[in-house]
Each structure stands twice: as structure tokens, then as C-alpha cells.
Design a protein around this motif. Structure first.
Motif, short mmCIF file in Angstrom:
data_model
loop_
_atom_site.label_atom_id
_atom_site.label_comp_id
_atom_site.label_asym_id
_atom_site.label_seq_id
_atom_site.Cartn_x
_atom_site.Cartn_y
_atom_site.Cartn_z
N GLY A 85 0.83 -1.20 0.00
CA GLY A 85 0.00 0.00 0.00
C GLY A 85 0.86 1.25 0.00
N ASP A 86 0.60 2.15 0.94
CA ASP A 86 1.37 3.41 0.99
C ASP A 86 2.55 3.35 1.95
OD1 ASP A 86 0.09 3.35 3.41
OD2 ASP A 86 -0.79 5.35 3.27
N ARG A 87 2.99 2.15 2.32
CA ARG A 87 4.15 1.96 3.19
C ARG A 87 5.26 1.27 2.42
NH1 ARG A 87 3.59 5.10 7.55
NH2 ARG A 87 2.62 6.28 5.87
N ALA B 237 7.18 4.79 -1.62
CA ALA B 237 6.04 3.89 -1.73
C ALA B 237 5.30 4.04 -3.05
CB ALA B 237 5.09 4.09 -0.56
N GLU B 238 5.06 5.26 -3.47
CA GLU B 238 4.23 5.48 -4.65
C GLU B 238 4.90 4.93 -5.90
OE1 GLU B 238 1.25 8.93 -4.91
OE2 GLU B 238 2.97 9.58 -6.12
N GLN C 205 4.81 1.15 -5.89
CA GLN C 205 3.47 0.68 -6.27
C GLN C 205 3.27 0.79 -7.76
OE1 GLN C 205 -0.54 1.41 -5.03
NE2 GLN C 205 0.19 1.82 -2.97
N LEU D 255 -2.57 5.57 -10.23
CA LEU D 255 -2.39 6.21 -8.94
C LEU D 255 -2.74 7.69 -8.97
CD1 LEU D 255 1.00 4.54 -7.89
CD2 LEU D 255 -1.32 3.77 -7.38
#
Length: 472
Positions: free
Chosen positions: A103-105, A121-122, A125, A161
Motif C-alpha cells: 500500500g502506501d508503506r 512507496a508510490e 506501487q 495512482l
């Protein structure tokens, strides 16, 4: 008549949009049927990984390192990914932690356990959705998916995203062959990532590419030869407690005066700057990391030497970790002083736009003034003198600039030597780059009393460096 024409045009546009959406949906369903649908996947490979932003010379390909092993595991539903990397026997240097995201971690796992890397993180992802099966899933879920055709191939485009433009090419079998996106970069502004997939094979009913190439910033970053693929592996990636609680820390700046009007500006994780005060202006040596870091150093400069503009920014070499904040100083009106071999590439990077995450230079474009040093460049005003020398000759960077203040006998050093903790004994065999740095000083005949490192928490006497390399 005008109303009828307007209604006819609007109806045609609506029908075209519906037709395009249906066509994109059918192309994606065909691709999913051809490649297979999975909840999770793990694949292993050998090949090459390059150090992004670190070519031997400016404008050259990133330095490549052999991989003896690479394993990536993805859980698409959890938006989680883990990379486990093993370098080949010829690779030496610092430990590279394995990268993970859920996720965002985001975090890395090194010798001391998980280390939060929330800012990464982004982009990690995003790499989940750049994989062949992830691309199809993301395109199916996006609200703005479109289809275009060129040279007999289908191109699917969408926004990932919420901000990353992604487009992928599907061949006549429905296999993804190429995918492209753009990410923000402190040096390049908008930096393109291109992934290529070829030589698909069937693994337990799943079609998967056995050759993967990823290019970023114009040069190869990964080249993978896939050997094993296992679909639908049980994979749950819990977020470590310290990572779940982590936030992106604010920029911290600490400064220590090493000579009158000369400060070592530290406080960042590992990259620092040197501030030099002249009678009417300031010079800064090194602009590492990011715009946020440069803004923090500029604010500290205003505190230490109020009401003086930063007229010069000295870039010791071209590596991205040392130039990530260069655009900020140019936006402030500073002249860039660097090795002459860096000038053309520096001009190119400073001319690039940053639209995904606009920075100060992109919002207020300015033509940079760049001084290329081929021998020696002097910055002086009668009160202070800063000499910048051209140097060369190690395997970290082919060319770099040395900054030296003859008055206080202070030398700024970038990557060749980082002081260790305490009174550690010198190594039996001095590192080659440290010896190359020493040799580069000999023809200059500089009187050096203190070395101020870009890497390293504090200044140290020249005698310490000489002891480290076994010289008197």
C-alpha cells in the motif's frame, strides 16, 4: 439547423467514446485471457541492475552490476511487492537492502532490520502496475482507459495512482510488449520509464516474459533473464511496526563553522554542503538530494550570513545524489561551477520541465549560467578565495571538481573517503579511490589542513586521511 448539427456532433462523440471504451475493454479481456489472470506471482531471474543516476561520466549509461539472483513477489490485491536481490561475485561496495512495499508503506530490509522508506512507496506501487498482469488489472480498473491502434498493435493508455500517465502496447496475441510512464525526478524533472517484455513462455498455465528490460532516465536500469515463475503463491506482506508508524521527516539542518566564514552544513541523512561567505555574496559547494534539501540549506545560509545572495553553486560531480538540488539554486540565480565534462549534460537537465511535481525552476524558468572548469577557476573578492580545480582518475566518477580555500587551508572532498567511527585502525589495503584522490592532489601542491566531507558527519584533519591510506 445549428442545434441539429450540435446534437448530431454530440451524439457522434458520445457513441465514439462508448465504442472506444468497449473496444479497450475487449482488448484487455483478450489480453487477460491470453496471458492469464493471477492474484499473486513470484518470479526469479539473473541479469543486471544499474545504479540509477550514476554513470562514470556525465551523459553516459548508469554503471551496471551483475545480478546472481533476483526474486520479485507481488500480491496484486494487497498492492504489495518484495524484491530480493543478490549481486554477483564481482560486485563490491555498500550493502543494498531489499526493497518492499505494501500500500502506501515502503521499506528496505538491511542488516539492522526494516528501514522506513515512505517517500518511495508510490513509485514502487507504480512498478506493480507496470508488470504485464498488473498493467491489465490497472487498466481495467481505471476510469480513463483509452485504446488506440498503430502498426497493427493495440495501445492502451490510462492514469495510474491518480497522476502517472501509463501506456502499453499489446501484440496480436494479446501479450504486453512495451509499457511507458513518467515519474518525477529531482534532476531530470519528468523522467521516462520504459519496460520491454519479450520471449513469453507458459509457467503453470501463466504466460510470462522471460526477458525483461527496464530503462529509466534514458539508460538501462534492469535487464532480467527470467528462469522460474510461480503463479498464485501465498504471499501476505505485513507492514513492520516501525514502518507503519513512520512519517517523512522534515529536512534537518545543522551547521558547524570550520573556519571563519566557512560552514559544514549537515543534518541530512548522508549528503552535506559547504557554505562559504564572501564580502557581498555567498557560495555553496554541493546541492545534494532534492529541492527540499536545497531550500533548507538556503534558509540556513540566510541565518548564518543574512542579506547575502548565493551567487555560486559548485557541483563536485554529476551523480544524481549530489545534484538533486541543483535546479533550486539555478532558480535562485546562482552560477553553476562544475567540471567542464559536466557542462553539456547539466545544460540538458536544467532545461527539462517538471510537470508531475513542479519545482521552482520549472515554475519560473531561467537560463542557467554554467562555468566549466578545465584547469582552475577562482572565486575571490579580497576577503575570501575559493579555488575550484578539475580532477580525474577513480572508478566512482571519471571526472570531478575539487573545492579548496587557500586562506584557511580547507579542502572539500566528495566520495573518496568517509571518516569512520572512533579510532578505527586503517585498512591493510587502502581503497583504490582514496589513493586516487591522494594522487590527484599531488600535482596541485595544496597545503591542506582540514578536509570537509560531503559524505561524513564532520570535518577532519588531513593527517587522519593520510594515516588511513598509509602516507606520511
Amino acid at each position: 439547423m445549428d442545434n441539429r448539427r450540435w446534437l448530431t456532433a454530440a451524439l457522434a462523440a458520445a457513441l465514439t467514446a462508448c465504442s472506444t471504451a468497449r473496444d479497450a475493454d475487449s482488448v484487455l479481456k483478450r489480453a487477460q485471457a491470453a496471458m492469464g489472470d493471477v492474484r499473486s506471482v513470484t518470479y526469479s531471474a539473473s541479469g543486471m541492475y544499474a545504479r540509477y543516476g550514476q554513470g562514470l561520466a556525465a551523459g553516459e549509461a548508469w554503471r551496471q552490476r551483475d545480478l546472481s539472483g533476483f526474486t520479485r513477489t507481488i500480491n496484486y490485491d494487497q498492492r504489495a511487492m518484495r524484491d530480493e536481490v543478490t549481486f554477483g561475485p564481482t560486485v563490491v561496495g555498500r550493502y543494498e537492502p531489499n526493497e518492499q512495499v505494501s500500500g502506501d508503506r515502503a521499506w528496505g530490509v538491511g542488516p539492522q532490520g526494516p528501514v522506513p522508506q515512505i517517500a518511495a512507496a508510490e513509485e514502487r506501487q507504480l512498478h506493480i502496475w507496470l508488470t504485464p498482469h498488473g498493467f491489465v488489472k490497472a487498466a481495467m480498473a481505471a476510469a480513463d482507459t483509452t485504446l488506440s491502434k498503430a502498426d497493427g498493435a493495440d495501445t492502451i493508455s490510462f492514469t495510474a495512482l491518480g497522476k502517472y500517465p501509463v501506456s502499453g502496447t499489446l501484440d496480436d496475441r494479446g501479450f504486453l510488449t512495451r509499457v511507458k510512464t513518467v515519474v518525477p525526478d529531482a534532476v531530470l524533472g519528468d523522467a521516462e520509464i520504459i519496460a520491454s517484455y519479450s520471449d513469453y513462455r507458459k509457467f503453470a498455465g501463466l504466460q510470462f516474459p522471460t526477458r525483461i528490460g527496464i530503462e529509466q532516465g534514458g539508460f538501462p536500469l534492469w535487464e532480467l533473464n527470467v528462469t522460474t515463475v510461480t503463479p498464485n503463491v501465498p504471499f501476505d506482506l505485513p507492514v513492520p511496526t516501525n514502518v507503519a508508524a513512520a512519517t517523512i521527516p522534515p529536512e534537518r539542518v545543522a551547521s558547524a563553522e570550520v573556519a571563519k566564514g566557512v560552514w559544514h552544513v549537515t543534518g541530512g541523512p548522508q549528503h552535506h554542503s559547504v557554505l562559504v561567505e564572501f564580502d557581498q555574496y555567498l557560495a555553496v559547494v554541493e546541492a545534494p538530494d532534492s529541492e527540499a534539501r536545497s531550500l533548507a540549506v538556503i534558509e540556513e545560509a540566510g541565518r548564518l550570513a543574512p542579506n547575502k545572495p548565493i551567487r555560486y553553486i559548485v557541483a563536485t560531480h554529476h551523480h544524481f545524489d549530489h545534484t538533486g538540488g541543483l535546479r533550486t539554486y539555478v532558480a535562485e540565480g546562482a552560477t553553476v561551477v562544475t567540471h567542464h565534462s559536466n557542462v553539456a549534460y547539466t545544460q540538458q537537465t536544467l532545461a527539462r520541465r517538471a510537470t508531475l511535481v513542479p519545482d521552482r525552476l520549472s515554475l519560473n524558468p531561467r537560463t542557467p549560467t554554467i562555468v566549466g572548469v578545465s584547469d582552475k577557476y577562482k572565486i575571490a573578492d579580497g576577503r575570501q578565495t575559493l579555488d575550484v580545480y578539475a580532477a580525474s582518475g577513480d572508478d566512482h566518477t571519471s571526472y570531478y571538481a575539487l573545492a579548496y580555500l587557500p586562506g584557511p587551508k580547507v579542502l572539500v572532498q566528495n566520495d573518496s573517503y568517509v571518516p569512520g567511527p572512533g579510532e578505527a585502525p586503517p585498512p591493510a589495503v587502502p581503497p583504490g579511490n582514496a589513493l586516487a584522490f591522494y594522487e590527484s592532489l599531488q600535482p596541485l601542491k595544496l597545503e591542506v589542513g582540514t578536509i570537509v566531507p560531503i559524505h561524513g558527519p564532520h570535518a577532519f584533519p588531513m593527517a587522519e586521511f593520510l594515516k588511513f591510506i598509509g602516507k606520511k
